[in-house]
Design a protein around this motif. Structure first.
Motif, PDB file in Angstrom:
ATOM      1  N   PRO A  51     -11.871   3.631 -12.986  1.00 50.25           N
ATOM      2  CA  PRO A  51     -12.453   4.902 -12.553  1.00 50.25           C
ATOM      3  C   PRO A  51     -11.543   5.611 -11.547  1.00 50.25           C
ATOM      4  N   THR A  52     -11.469   6.930 -11.673  1.00 49.57           N
ATOM      5  CA  THR A  52     -10.506   7.689 -10.871  1.00 49.57           C
ATOM      6  C   THR A  52     -10.772   7.615  -9.370  1.00 49.57           C
ATOM      7  N   ASP A  53     -11.997   7.289  -8.975  1.00 55.47           N
ATOM      8  CA  ASP A  53     -12.249   7.186  -7.533  1.00 55.47           C
ATOM      9  C   ASP A  53     -11.676   5.902  -6.937  1.00 55.47           C
ATOM     10  N   HIS A  54     -11.043   5.063  -7.780  1.00 54.67           N
ATOM     11  CA  HIS A  54     -10.369   3.858  -7.285  1.00 54.67           C
ATOM     12  C   HIS A  54      -8.850   3.975  -7.382  1.00 54.67           C
ATOM     13  N   ALA A  55      -8.348   5.173  -7.691  1.00 55.46           N
ATOM     14  CA  ALA A  55      -6.898   5.376  -7.749  1.00 55.46           C
ATOM     15  C   ALA A  55      -6.276   5.098  -6.383  1.00 55.46           C
ATOM     16  N   LYS A  72      -5.686  12.882 -22.658  1.00 54.90           N
ATOM     17  CA  LYS A  72      -5.425  11.809 -23.624  1.00 54.90           C
ATOM     18  C   LYS A  72      -6.641  10.907 -23.837  1.00 54.90           C
ATOM     19  N   PRO A  73      -7.360  10.507 -22.774  1.00 53.22           N
ATOM     20  CA  PRO A  73      -8.545   9.666 -23.026  1.00 53.22           C
ATOM     21  C   PRO A  73      -9.580  10.359 -23.900  1.00 53.22           C
ATOM     22  N   ILE A  74      -9.754  11.677 -23.706  1.00 51.25           N
ATOM     23  CA  ILE A  74     -10.754  12.407 -24.483  1.00 51.25           C
ATOM     24  C   ILE A  74     -10.298  12.553 -25.932  1.00 51.25           C
ATOM     25  N   LEU A 113     -14.692   7.308 -20.067  1.00 51.47           N
ATOM     26  CA  LEU A 113     -15.720   7.458 -19.038  1.00 51.47           C
ATOM     27  C   LEU A 113     -15.135   7.370 -17.638  1.00 51.47           C
ATOM     28  N   HIS A 114     -13.976   6.693 -17.516  1.00 51.80           N
ATOM     29  CA  HIS A 114     -13.337   6.584 -16.201  1.00 51.80           C
ATOM     30  C   HIS A 114     -12.819   7.934 -15.705  1.00 51.80           C
TER      31      HIS A 114
END
Length: 504
Positions: free
Chosen positions: A333-337, A393-395, A376-377
């Protein structure tokens, strides 16, 4: 040398026709001593060498050639000295003056002799010894030909066998195969024999001493079995499992198996192992399964929980919210970058965790330099940057496999809403963080049927799909005892109250 026909004619002339030995010797040219020996021996004539042939030139080098043959026996075929190379070394460095053909003949005989090993038949007590080894065979998984690494566990007393296939021979695979085998058999052997695998042995010491990998010591300590290792390049010391490798390949995996997944392949192999329990081995009156039932009674019990068969590595998510393991990158998840994290590497999956919880789980990728992305991340970040949604890319990878209703609903939103529908659609997709994708898809289907294009409306429909419907009323027609009996009040009592009120 005298042949069998000549010998028979000489014996017949003397013993049947009555000729003298002197006369037969004159006719045939053989001495009377030879004729005398033939009369007492009717077997096929054999040449008897009185003494070994001398090799005056090669003799001084035989000890060195024998040493080279012994050294090469334990090396890969491509790294062994050829007879020609031995000839060149002897000629250039040791002054050998003999011929190359003579050397070739001697080396060939020495190699043949070294391969003719002798073995002792072995017998085991129940659960005394098991053997574990890897084998390889080609298979087709999901349309692609790959090499399957077969972990095989063989129990010495009964001959029971367990086989599982994996994409590689790593330490976590090694442990996972053991755990699967122990659970299949319902117990743990008291001793297991291995080759000097690097995933178990850190260093081969003098004699039978081994410095084991710490992770392997922890693993066998969890199950309390004893580990024994063969001598270097002496795989025949665990010949039971060596034979099972070939048996499994020949009888279960030829012609080449074609299956949709590794899970399907291992289900097939486990079914074969179960069928094998019904087989009787040569010279036995009981089946493998009958003997194993007795063997299991002597096995060590399984611990209360299995060993966590994983490697743990520290890591940090980069600016793309990706962590790297074995050249592959996995999303979080992007909030853990940019956060310090831990990777838990299992045989079948990759878990990424922070100090308190697992924040991402992916199926393990065995290819190289691949990006494994969970769309979803990235939905939270895309909600802030909706213009990047179409090119993300994920989408784009998700669109190739998400339910068709997702695409149909988004297209309908674009047609019915005057404003940009992308931010609203991203927030609708975020419902997949809370509900299963199939539930969200059913909610979008109902929303499309009733032309609902608002986030609140879709959320309400999705929650209604996710909430179990109320149970239907219970039919008590045929069970009068279940019916609630209540007394009917006497309404005449209310008239008395009315009269009282009128008087006042």
């Amino acid at each position: 040398m005298l042949n069998v026909n000549e010998k028979e004619a000489i014996r017949r002339a003397v013993l049947v026709e009555g000729k003298s030995q002197r006369a037969v010797a004159r006719e045939t040219g053989y001495s009377r001593n030879t004729i005398r020996k033939m009369l007492t021996d009717g077997d096929v004539p054999k040449y008897k060498k009185r003494e070994a042939r001398k090799a005056p030139v090669l003799g001084d080098y035989k000890e060195l050639l024998d040493k080279w043959v012994a050294e090469d026996e334990g090396k890969p075929k491509k790294l062994r000295r050829t007879a020609r190379r031995m000839y060149q070394i002897l000629k250039e460095e040791h002054g050998y003056s003999g011929s190359e053909p003579t050397l070739r003949i001697y080396v060939g005989q020495a190699r043949k002799k070294s391969r003719q090993k002798l073995y002792v038949p072995l017998a085991y007590e129940p659960a005394e010894v098991a053997q574990v080894d890897f084998g390889e065979t080609p298979v087709i998984i999901d349309g692609k030909q790959v090499t399957a690494h077969l972990l095989i566990m063989w129990w010495g007393y009964s001959g029971a066998t367990f086989v599982q296939a994996y994409p590689a021979e790593t330490q976590e695979v090694f442990f996972a195969g053991h755990v699967a085998g122990f659970e299949f058999f319902g117990g743990v052997p008291r001793e297991i024999w291995y080759d000097n695998l690097k995933i178990a042995v850190a260093k081969v010491l003098k004699g039978r001493g081994r410095q084991e990998q710490e992770a392997f010591v922890s693993f066998r300590s969890h199950y309390l079995f004893k580990a024994e290792f063969c001598n270097v390049a002496a795989g025949w010391e665990k010949g039971g499992v060596e034979g099972r490798v070939g048996y499994t390949r020949r009888n279960w995996l030829i012609p080449m198996m074609e299956l949709p997944s590794w899970i399907a392949l291992n289900a097939y192999l486990q079914a074969k192992c179960e069928q094998e329990l019904a087989r009787k081995m040569r010279g036995r009156k009981e089946t493998i399964g009958d003997m194993f039932q007795r063997e299991r009674e002597h096995a060590l019990p399984l611990p209360t929980y299995p060993h966590p068969c994983c490697k743990i590595r520290p890591t940090q998510a980069n600016h793309l919210s990706l962590v790297t393991y074995a050249s592959n990158r996995y999303s979080v998840p992007t909030d853990h970058a940019h956060e310090a994290l831990w990777i838990y590497v299992y045989a079948d999956r990759i878990d990424v965790a922070n100090k308190s919880e697992v924040i991402a789980t992916h199926a393990r990728c065995w290819d190289r330099e691949q990006d494994i992305l969970d769309p979803l991340h990235y939905l939270g970040l895309l909600a802030q940057k909706p213009r990047a949604f179409s090119q993300a890319k994920p989408i784009r990878e998700w669109q190739q496999q998400w339910p068709m209703i997702f695409q149909a609903y988004w297209a309908a939103m674009k047609d019915h809403l005057s404003e940009d529908s992308t931010p609203i659609f991203i927030k609708i997709l975020q419902l997949c963080l809370e509900f299963d994708q199939t539930i969200v898809a059913e909610g979008l289907r109902q929303a499309l049927d009733c032309h609902c294009y608002s986030l609140d409306g879709v959320r309400a429909l999705v929650r209604r799909v996710a909430t179990p419907s109320a149970p239907e009323p219970l039919d008590v027609t045929h069970h009068p005892e279940w019916q609630i009996q209540s007394a009917v009040p006497d309404v005449q009592q209310f008239n008395q109250l009315l009269q009282t009120g009128g008087q006042s």
